[in-house]
Design a protein around this motif. Structure first.
Motif, PDB file in Angstrom:
ATOM      1  N   LYS A  10       0.831  -1.458  -0.022  1.00  0.00           N
ATOM      2  CA  LYS A  10       0.036  -0.005   0.011  1.00  0.00           C
ATOM      3  C   LYS A  10       0.792   1.302  -0.089  1.00  0.00           C
ATOM      4  CE  LYS A  10      -3.823  -2.329   2.146  1.00  0.00           C
ATOM      5  NZ  LYS A  10      -5.019  -2.387   2.765  1.00  0.00           N
ATOM      6  N   PRO A  11       0.357   2.496  -0.273  1.00  0.00           N
ATOM      7  CA  PRO A  11       1.102   3.605  -0.369  1.00  0.00           C
ATOM      8  C   PRO A  11       1.426   3.991   0.815  1.00  0.00           C
ATOM      9  CG  PRO A  11      -0.712   3.660  -2.133  1.00  0.00           C
ATOM     10  CD  PRO A  11      -1.066   2.507  -1.349  1.00  0.00           C
ATOM     11  N   MET A  12       0.616   4.064   1.683  1.00  0.00           N
ATOM     12  CA  MET A  12       0.955   4.236   3.245  1.00  0.00           C
ATOM     13  C   MET A  12       2.125   3.766   3.489  1.00  0.00           C
ATOM     14  SD  MET A  12      -0.348   7.332   3.852  1.00  0.00           S
ATOM     15  CE  MET A  12       0.057   7.181   5.568  1.00  0.00           C
ATOM     16  N   ALA A  13       2.187   2.230   3.356  1.00  0.00           N
ATOM     17  CA  ALA A  13       2.925   1.269   3.764  1.00  0.00           C
ATOM     18  C   ALA A  13       4.556   1.666   3.012  1.00  0.00           C
ATOM     19  CB  ALA A  13       3.020  -0.171   3.174  1.00  0.00           C
ATOM     20  N   ASN A  14       4.684   2.262   1.817  1.00  0.00           N
ATOM     21  CA  ASN A  14       5.895   2.855   1.239  1.00  0.00           C
ATOM     22  C   ASN A  14       6.376   4.047   1.882  1.00  0.00           C
ATOM     23  OD1 ASN A  14       6.881   1.029  -1.113  1.00  0.00           O
ATOM     24  ND2 ASN A  14       4.607   1.016  -1.394  1.00  0.00           N
ATOM     25  N   LEU A  15       5.279   4.752   2.386  1.00  0.00           N
ATOM     26  CA  LEU A  15       5.647   6.092   2.905  1.00  0.00           C
ATOM     27  C   LEU A  15       6.219   5.849   4.261  1.00  0.00           C
ATOM     28  CD1 LEU A  15       2.846   8.439   1.972  1.00  0.00           C
ATOM     29  CD2 LEU A  15       4.986   8.529   1.047  1.00  0.00           C
ATOM     30  N   GLY A  16       5.637   4.657   5.012  1.00  0.00           N
ATOM     31  CA  GLY A  16       6.373   4.409   6.254  1.00  0.00           C
ATOM     32  C   GLY A  16       7.643   3.931   6.103  1.00  0.00           C
ATOM     33  N   TYR A  17       7.662   2.956   5.184  1.00  0.00           N
ATOM     34  CA  TYR A  17       9.061   2.556   5.033  1.00  0.00           C
ATOM     35  C   TYR A  17      10.194   3.586   4.516  1.00  0.00           C
ATOM     36  CZ  TYR A  17      12.401  -1.030   3.689  1.00  0.00           C
ATOM     37  OH  TYR A  17      13.702  -1.865   3.396  1.00  0.00           O
ATOM     38  N   ALA A  18       9.706   4.493   3.906  1.00  0.00           N
ATOM     39  CA  ALA A  18      10.703   5.601   3.433  1.00  0.00           C
ATOM     40  C   ALA A  18      11.120   6.295   4.783  1.00  0.00           C
ATOM     41  CB  ALA A  18       9.864   6.615   2.192  1.00  0.00           C
ATOM     42  N   LEU A  19      10.112   6.551   5.393  1.00  0.00           N
ATOM     43  CA  LEU A  19      10.358   7.369   6.835  1.00  0.00           C
ATOM     44  C   LEU A  19      11.311   6.561   7.629  1.00  0.00           C
ATOM     45  CD1 LEU A  19       9.906   9.544   8.670  1.00  0.00           C
ATOM     46  CD2 LEU A  19       7.882   8.548   9.534  1.00  0.00           C
ATOM     47  N   LEU A  20      11.195   5.336   7.819  1.00  0.00           N
ATOM     48  CA  LEU A  20      11.958   4.518   8.672  1.00  0.00           C
ATOM     49  C   LEU A  20      13.293   4.532   7.885  1.00  0.00           C
ATOM     50  CD1 LEU A  20      12.483   2.196  10.529  1.00  0.00           C
ATOM     51  CD2 LEU A  20      11.871   0.532   8.893  1.00  0.00           C
ATOM     52  N   ASN A  21      13.465   4.201   6.735  1.00  0.00           N
ATOM     53  CA  ASN A  21      14.859   4.391   5.921  1.00  0.00           C
ATOM     54  C   ASN A  21      15.522   5.699   6.130  1.00  0.00           C
ATOM     55  OD1 ASN A  21      15.690   2.185   4.066  1.00  0.00           O
ATOM     56  ND2 ASN A  21      13.412   2.385   3.894  1.00  0.00           N
ATOM     57  N   VAL A  22      14.848   6.660   6.159  1.00  0.00           N
ATOM     58  CA  VAL A  22      15.513   8.141   6.718  1.00  0.00           C
ATOM     59  C   VAL A  22      16.004   7.995   7.954  1.00  0.00           C
ATOM     60  CG1 VAL A  22      15.086  10.503   6.832  1.00  0.00           C
ATOM     61  CG2 VAL A  22      14.331   9.320   4.714  1.00  0.00           C
ATOM     62  N   VAL A  23      15.019   7.560   9.057  1.00  0.00           N
ATOM     63  CA  VAL A  23      15.520   7.754  10.448  1.00  0.00           C
ATOM     64  C   VAL A  23      16.613   6.754  10.645  1.00  0.00           C
ATOM     65  CG1 VAL A  23      14.417   6.600  12.704  1.00  0.00           C
ATOM     66  CG2 VAL A  23      12.999   8.283  11.173  1.00  0.00           C
ATOM     67  N   VAL A  24      16.484   5.448  10.104  1.00  0.00           N
ATOM     68  CA  VAL A  24      17.847   4.790  10.222  1.00  0.00           C
ATOM     69  C   VAL A  24      19.025   5.375   9.721  1.00  0.00           C
ATOM     70  CG1 VAL A  24      18.919   2.533   9.249  1.00  0.00           C
ATOM     71  CG2 VAL A  24      16.541   2.558  10.343  1.00  0.00           C
ATOM     72  N   ALA A  25      18.766   5.973   8.581  1.00  0.00           N
ATOM     73  CA  ALA A  25      20.206   6.495   7.983  1.00  0.00           C
ATOM     74  C   ALA A  25      20.647   7.792   8.868  1.00  0.00           C
ATOM     75  CB  ALA A  25      19.798   7.246   6.514  1.00  0.00           C
ATOM     76  N   LEU A  26      19.643   8.468   9.351  1.00  0.00           N
ATOM     77  CA  LEU A  26      20.114   9.477  10.417  1.00  0.00           C
ATOM     78  C   LEU A  26      20.823   8.997  11.657  1.00  0.00           C
ATOM     79  CD1 LEU A  26      17.361  12.174   9.974  1.00  0.00           C
ATOM     80  CD2 LEU A  26      19.682  12.385   8.997  1.00  0.00           C
ATOM     81  N   LEU A  27      20.367   7.973  12.022  1.00  0.00           N
ATOM     82  CA  LEU A  27      20.767   7.322  13.482  1.00  0.00           C
ATOM     83  C   LEU A  27      22.073   6.713  13.286  1.00  0.00           C
ATOM     84  CD1 LEU A  27      17.676   5.542  14.760  1.00  0.00           C
ATOM     85  CD2 LEU A  27      18.823   7.211  15.936  1.00  0.00           C
ATOM     86  N   LEU A  28      22.118   6.262  12.015  1.00  0.00           N
ATOM     87  CA  LEU A  28      23.716   5.786  11.679  1.00  0.00           C
ATOM     88  C   LEU A  28      24.691   6.762  11.485  1.00  0.00           C
ATOM     89  CD1 LEU A  28      22.759   2.567   9.011  1.00  0.00           C
ATOM     90  CD2 LEU A  28      23.749   2.588  11.448  1.00  0.00           C
ATOM     91  N   PHE A  29      24.296   7.943  10.956  1.00  0.00           N
ATOM     92  CA  PHE A  29      25.196   8.967  10.963  1.00  0.00           C
ATOM     93  C   PHE A  29      25.755   9.705  12.077  1.00  0.00           C
ATOM     94  CE2 PHE A  29      25.758  13.711  10.287  1.00  0.00           C
ATOM     95  CZ  PHE A  29      26.756  13.571   9.195  1.00  0.00           C
ATOM     96  N   HIS A  30      24.500   9.877  13.042  1.00  0.00           N
ATOM     97  CA  HIS A  30      24.802  10.501  14.358  1.00  0.00           C
ATOM     98  C   HIS A  30      25.633   9.366  15.339  1.00  0.00           C
ATOM     99  CE1 HIS A  30      24.088  12.201  18.151  1.00  0.00           C
ATOM    100  NE2 HIS A  30      23.988  10.892  18.769  1.00  0.00           N
ATOM    101  N   VAL A  31      25.603   8.044  14.945  1.00  0.00           N
ATOM    102  CA  VAL A  31      26.573   7.340  15.439  1.00  0.00           C
ATOM    103  C   VAL A  31      28.115   7.486  15.117  1.00  0.00           C
ATOM    104  CG1 VAL A  31      27.082   4.783  15.705  1.00  0.00           C
ATOM    105  CG2 VAL A  31      24.666   5.634  16.257  1.00  0.00           C
ATOM    106  N   GLN A  32      27.990   7.661  13.794  1.00  0.00           N
ATOM    107  CA  GLN A  32      29.396   7.515  13.222  1.00  0.00           C
ATOM    108  C   GLN A  32      29.882   9.151  13.193  1.00  0.00           C
ATOM    109  OE1 GLN A  32      30.850   5.268  11.852  1.00  0.00           O
ATOM    110  NE2 GLN A  32      32.596   6.263  11.146  1.00  0.00           N
TER     111      GLN A  32
END
Length: 94
Positions: free
Chosen positions: A35-57
């Protein structure tokens, strides 16, 4: 470049197609379903994971000195804000 840097870019760029298909309501598989909302949620999750990894590094304050990552985040934000408008404006109705 470290593995964390690679994964930061990987997750950030993986967010783009899911953001677009979510905004354009295209059927596309994500970790949360088709579903479209599932893809939007997954996109948000990917951005959050990327920012968390960036913060760790590097720490989140260092974001302003990493132009490539900052540019990618800016493009994601621009697509999020304007994507639906441009899709409706230029999409040819069948």
């Amino acid at each position: 470049m470290t593995l964390i840097d690679f994964l930061t870019g990987f997750f950030l760029m993986n967010a783009m197609p899911h953001l677009l298909v979510g905004l354009f309501e295209i059927r596309f598989l994500s970790a949360f379903g088709y579903k479209p909302m599932a893809n939007l949620g997954y996109a948000l999750l990917n951005v959050v994971v990327a920012l968390l990894l960036f913060h760790v590094q590097h720490s989140i304050q260092a974001l302003s000195t990493h132009g490539i990552l900052l540019g990618a985040l800016a493009m994601l934000f621009i697509y999020l804000v304007t994507g639906r408008y441009f899709y409706n404006r230029f999409h040819l109705k069948a």
